[in-house]
Design a protein around this motif. Structure first.
Motif, short mmCIF file in Angstrom:
data_model
loop_
_atom_site.label_atom_id
_atom_site.label_comp_id
_atom_site.label_asym_id
_atom_site.label_seq_id
_atom_site.Cartn_x
_atom_site.Cartn_y
_atom_site.Cartn_z
N VAL A 192 1.01 -1.69 0.56
CA VAL A 192 0.46 -0.25 0.17
C VAL A 192 0.78 0.77 0.29
N ALA A 193 2.15 1.17 1.00
CA ALA A 193 3.11 2.25 0.49
C ALA A 193 3.54 2.66 -0.47
N TYR A 194 3.92 1.44 -1.38
CA TYR A 194 4.20 1.40 -3.13
C TYR A 194 3.14 1.90 -3.60
N ILE A 249 3.39 5.26 -5.89
CA ILE A 249 2.55 5.25 -7.63
C ILE A 249 1.42 5.68 -7.66
N ARG A 250 0.40 6.72 -6.90
CA ARG A 250 -0.77 7.13 -7.29
C ARG A 250 -0.31 8.90 -7.55
N ALA A 251 0.62 8.36 -6.83
CA ALA A 251 0.77 10.54 -6.71
C ALA A 251 2.09 11.10 -8.21
N ARG A 252 2.92 9.55 -7.94
CA ARG A 252 3.39 10.13 -9.31
C ARG A 252 2.74 10.48 -11.07
N TYR A 253 1.71 9.15 -11.42
CA TYR A 253 0.99 9.13 -12.38
C TYR A 253 0.33 9.50 -12.61
N GLY A 254 -0.49 9.66 -11.83
CA GLY A 254 -2.21 10.23 -11.32
C GLY A 254 -2.54 9.45 -12.73
N ILE A 259 19.09 4.25 -13.03
CA ILE A 259 17.97 3.32 -11.85
C ILE A 259 17.20 4.77 -11.45
N GLY A 260 18.00 6.17 -11.75
CA GLY A 260 17.14 7.80 -10.95
C GLY A 260 17.80 7.39 -9.33
N ALA A 261 16.39 8.14 -9.23
CA ALA A 261 16.52 8.26 -7.65
C ALA A 261 15.48 7.71 -7.03
N VAL A 262 16.18 7.21 -6.39
CA VAL A 262 15.59 6.09 -4.94
C VAL A 262 13.76 6.97 -4.04
N HIS A 263 13.00 6.19 -3.99
CA HIS A 263 11.43 6.98 -4.06
C HIS A 263 12.17 7.77 -2.55
N PRO A 264 11.70 9.19 -2.47
CA PRO A 264 11.31 9.96 -1.29
C PRO A 264 11.64 9.35 0.36
N ARG A 265 10.84 7.95 0.74
CA ARG A 265 10.71 7.92 1.64
C ARG A 265 11.28 6.42 2.10
#
Length: 502
Positions: free
Chosen positions: A179-181, A185-190, A330-336
């Motif tokens: 659910v945290a993941y 995902i919802r916040a990033r992709y809408g 692979i970019g930036a690690v998720h903020p949390r």
């Protein structure tokens, strides 16, 4: 009127909310059939009723329910049915050898098993492992009235990854982890209810959980993509109105060979996402040209960190500049998710093994003996050791260098197999390549136009020192893939041993 959407606490809650919002909306498209949210929900309730009728397991203990199915309606409903009973779902792939399935069934200590028609046909071969385990196929008993309660700390699903011992390792993922993941995902992709999601992964691969539950969480439609359509993928994408594509990078080469990556051939895609293996810059660029209206991202993450834990937005110029060995960062690690690079201080160039902690990290393997060497205790916290070597690059992102266990010694020199493969792909006529090391010798496998070995070695010598140049080569029609559509390195190693012993 649809109810207000509550904060999601459990993996299946967003699906249930969309059943209430519009049960007639299309949840799933599989085998040419359209299945609504309401129909899938009712099927799941009936399967859940069958599970509970035949035996709910030991009182006071969470259930573990296997789903032995091959991307059928019953398999998808089975995932929900297990969750509806408060169980942890254990997806099982009918294509796996019986020996592997028996091990997974035993390791998970199943309390019940849901099967589709394909799974039903395998039961005689699994009879010894399923002794005493209730099997549900087409139950005629009453359906469950409504899902039973679960809690965020309960295990949502158990997946099995390859183990160095030769047996699969069970990875239990809690509702709170996934659910945290999904919140990230919802916040990033809408994503919205208008999105149509590809579903390319078998249900035993954790990336399938992205397609299914990100799609259903948005109220969208999940479309199962059969393997044979890759030769004409743009037609399939257009026919089904797919807007969100997600697959391993290996799919790009399959589509390219079918001449499916013509410029502008997939204009309807708005997101193109890749994960599971290293994404090559040239492959990403070709896909981006074919899907010019989509934003392309490279996701990274092991199962133990719940689907993916970092992301890079592809840009042809910037991504190529930051790439190492032609691999998209692979970019930036998720903020949390706090992270550290183990050994970076000793290396001196910001290179180290990626270690991550936080709300997406699992708590440990089913067999606690598998925890050995996989965790780091540092500054009062427990961190998961990914086994992946990464390097900090401009902008605070990370570039992927390869597996720590893919570093080998050749003639006393430390060799990164990803670097060898990058050089092989530079050779004229080579469309894809992989390298393995056996007994201190490099063996190269090439896909492309066959050319003499001395010519290949001479060309490699123009930019490689001698210790990076393989002495043994084999051409293949395609690199072998495992069940998760990743390059099957154990298979290549076995081929290399046979080649060297011949």
């Amino acid at each position: 009127m649809a109810p207000d959407r509550p904060e999601q606490r459990l993996l299946h809650e967003a699906f249930l909310w969309n059943v209430e919002r519009d049960g007639s909306a299309e949840a799933l498209r599989v085998g040419g059939e359209s299945i609504s949210y309401g129909r899938l929900h009712e099927r799941a309730l009936r399967l859940a009723g069958g599970l509970l009728f035949h035996g709910p397991g030991t009182a006071g203990e969470p259930l573990r329910v296997g789903v032995l199915g091959a991307r059928s309606e019953d398999a998808y409903a089975g995932l929900l049915a297990a969750l509806y009973t408060g169980a942890a779902v254990v997806p099982l792939n009918p294509a796996f050898p019986p020996e592997r399935l028996r091990h997974m069934i035993g390791a998970a200590s199943l309390d019940g098993l849901i099967v589709d028609d394909k799974g039903m046909s395998l039961l005689p071969e699994l009879a010894d492992a399923l002794d005493g385990v209730p099997v549900v196929h087409r139950p005629t008993v009453p359906a469950l009235d409504e899902p039973l309660p679960s809690f965020p700390g309960d295990i949502a699903y158990i997946l099995f990854t390859s183990g160095s011992s030769g047996r699969p390792k069970g990875v239990p993922v809690r509702h709170s982890n996934v659910v945290a993941y999904l919140r990230q995902i919802r916040a990033r992709y809408g994503f919205t209810c208008d999105d149509v999601f590809s579903q390319t992964f078998d249900l035993t691969f954790d990336l399938a959980m992205f397609d299914i539950f990100a799609g259903w969480g948005a109220g969208g439609t999940v479309v199962s993509v059969p393997p044979h359509v890759y030769v004409s993928l743009p037609d399939f994408v257009a026919r089904h109105g797919i807007t969100v594509w997600f697959s391993t990078p290996n799919m790009i080469s399959l589509v390219r060979r079918g001449r499916g990556l013509e410029r502008g051939s997939m204009p309807g895609l708005r997101w193109s996402l890749f994960c599971g293996e290293a994404l090559l810059v040239q492959d990403a660029a070709r896909w981006q040209e074919a899907a010019p209206n989509s934003r392309l991202e490279n996701l990274y993450g092991p199962t133990e960190l719940t689907i993916s834990c970092s992301v890079h937005r592809f840009d042809p110029e910037r991504s190529a500049r930051l790439a190492v060995n032609d691999i998209v960062p692979i970019g930036a690690v998720h903020p949390r998710l706090p992270y550290l690079l183990l050994g970076a201080e000793q290396d001196g160039d910001g290179t180290g093994e990626l270690c991550v902690t936080g709300e997406q990290m699992f708590s440990g393997y089913l067999d606690r003996a598998d925890d050995a060497g996989r965790f780091l205790d540092h500054e009062g916290r427990r961190w998961y050791r990914t086994g992946d070597l990464v390097r900090r690059v401009d902008g605070g992102e990370l570039a992927y260098l390869g597996r720590a266990d893919h570093q080998v010694k050749i003639g006393g020199f430390r060799v990164e197999l990803a670097e060898v493969e990058s050089g092989l792909r530079r050779l004229p006529g080579v469309r894809d390549a992989a390298a393995v090391a056996v007994d201190g010798r490099l063996v190269a496998f090439l896909v492309g136009d066959e050319r003499p070995v001395p010519v290949l070695m001479k060309e490699l010598g123009s930019f490689f020192p001698r210790y990076l140049i393989p002495r043994h080569y084999e051409y293949l029609d395609d690199l072998p893939l495992n069940a998760n559509r990743k390059t099957d390195r154990p298979e290549l190693t076995a081929r290399a041993r046979a080649l060297l012993s011949s």
